[in-house]
Design an enzyme around this catalytic site. Sequence first.
Site, PDB file in Angstrom:
ATOM      1  CB  SER A   1      -0.915   0.015   1.231  1.00 22.64           C
ATOM      2  OG  SER A   1      -1.532   1.276   1.391  1.00 22.64           O
ATOM      3  CE  LYS A   2       3.455   6.885  -2.900  1.00 17.37           C
ATOM      4  NZ  LYS A   2       4.892   6.839  -3.101  1.00 17.37           N
TER       5      LYS A   2
END
Length: 475
Positions: free
Chosen positions: A248-249
């Site tokens: 996940s960014k």
Amino acid sequence: MKVRTRFAPSPTGYMHIGNLRTALYEYLIAKAAGGDFILRIEDTDQKRYVEGATDIIYNTLKTVGMNWDEGPDIGGNYGPYVQSERKPLYAEYAHKLVELGGAHYCFCSKSEADEEKNEELNIKFKDPCKFIPLEEAKKRVAAGEPFVIRQNINKKGKSKYHDEVYGDIEIDYDELDEGVLLKSDGFPTYNFANVVDDHLMEITHVVRGNEYISSTPKYNLIYEDFGWEHPHYVHVPPVMKDAQHKLSKRNGDASFQDLVAKGYLPEAIINYIALLGWNPGTEEEIFSLEDLKKIFSVERLNRSPAIFDITKLTWMNGCYIRALSAEKFHELALPYYKDMPAYADLRALSSALQPRVETLGDIPVQADFIGQMPDYSLELYNNKKMKTDAEVAKANLPAVRDVLAAQTEWSNEALFETLKALAEKLGVKNGQVLYPARIALSGKETTPGGATEIAVILGKEETLRRLDKALEKLA
């Protein structure tokens, strides 16, 4: 029927790896069948829109070679290809769905709806507006009363559909909520817009994350209410950071842009993410995009989540770097040679680096001594394997300095022969000449190349200057 797939990202920031993998699988499904790959921008969630994000999408796909056949910038027969430009279309179909009995007008406020539902306890909002007679609801709409359009879930029992990865899937209709299809501002939700667009654009295969498996029956009900045929579904498992956490960014995990900035080649990234959930059925791991178009098949997609292994990507990137032509590697390396001194032979530096770096981002660290000689300890001359220490260096480096001062041909081959001949003349092993020379020229234990390669990179004048400094240090 011609295969048509679509990549439909939201312009909300950088391209994360899971998104790019979805695009890749959509692209390969289309191209393996000689079909069309469509780019559609899903920007109906205006609150999450990020300025410039659409350009990032364009640039990313072009950088990796996934050119689209239809899209916002090049047009096509099924446009517009930006959802915000299709807003009147969604309203038309949403009102039509109400007439067909697949949806209803809801006049409850968002807070009223939120108060009644509880996702943790799986309590769904039971909309009282569902029971308002249609003609009465239409009068309230015509009078300007705020409303949304909600889906009707009237079926009981099990919804059944087939997925290309997970096989036949059954989900109880009681698990589905009667979600909003058209918001009060006239914008559709994803649940409605993607169905309308996929049908009107004649999309045959939809690739998306397996988190949508449970909501797919809601989409199928919309298809059924309109009398449309739904596409083939290809749900893929997530890309994981580790066994428990998704990549996940928001958690600081690398996006495509981050990886490129760190010196990973786009071709290597694409090759690696193709294998995050798909296998070719062989031991081979290195594939160009053209290779993948020929061998990709949905049947070899995996059901299990894939863990993003930066070590494996780094190894693969190294393979790609070593496969580059010398000219191409030099071209890619040039931006990393910032503030290099005029005496440095950059082509010789590239020649030394290419077999030794795993990413382009390794270059500044490996080549830092070229511009600035580090302050090093004399203990660096100690090497048991080479049988060297500071005393050996002190004994042999003056002769190294003399023969290099007399050297006319300044190439790696000529310099190596000269120092090898010197070792023989001194009656010592080659390493007792070459190793101290390398330390004297670099001040580092690990370098991109041996003493003679470094001498070529530095040039004769700088090489002799550094040898003089080394001899002063040893005195």
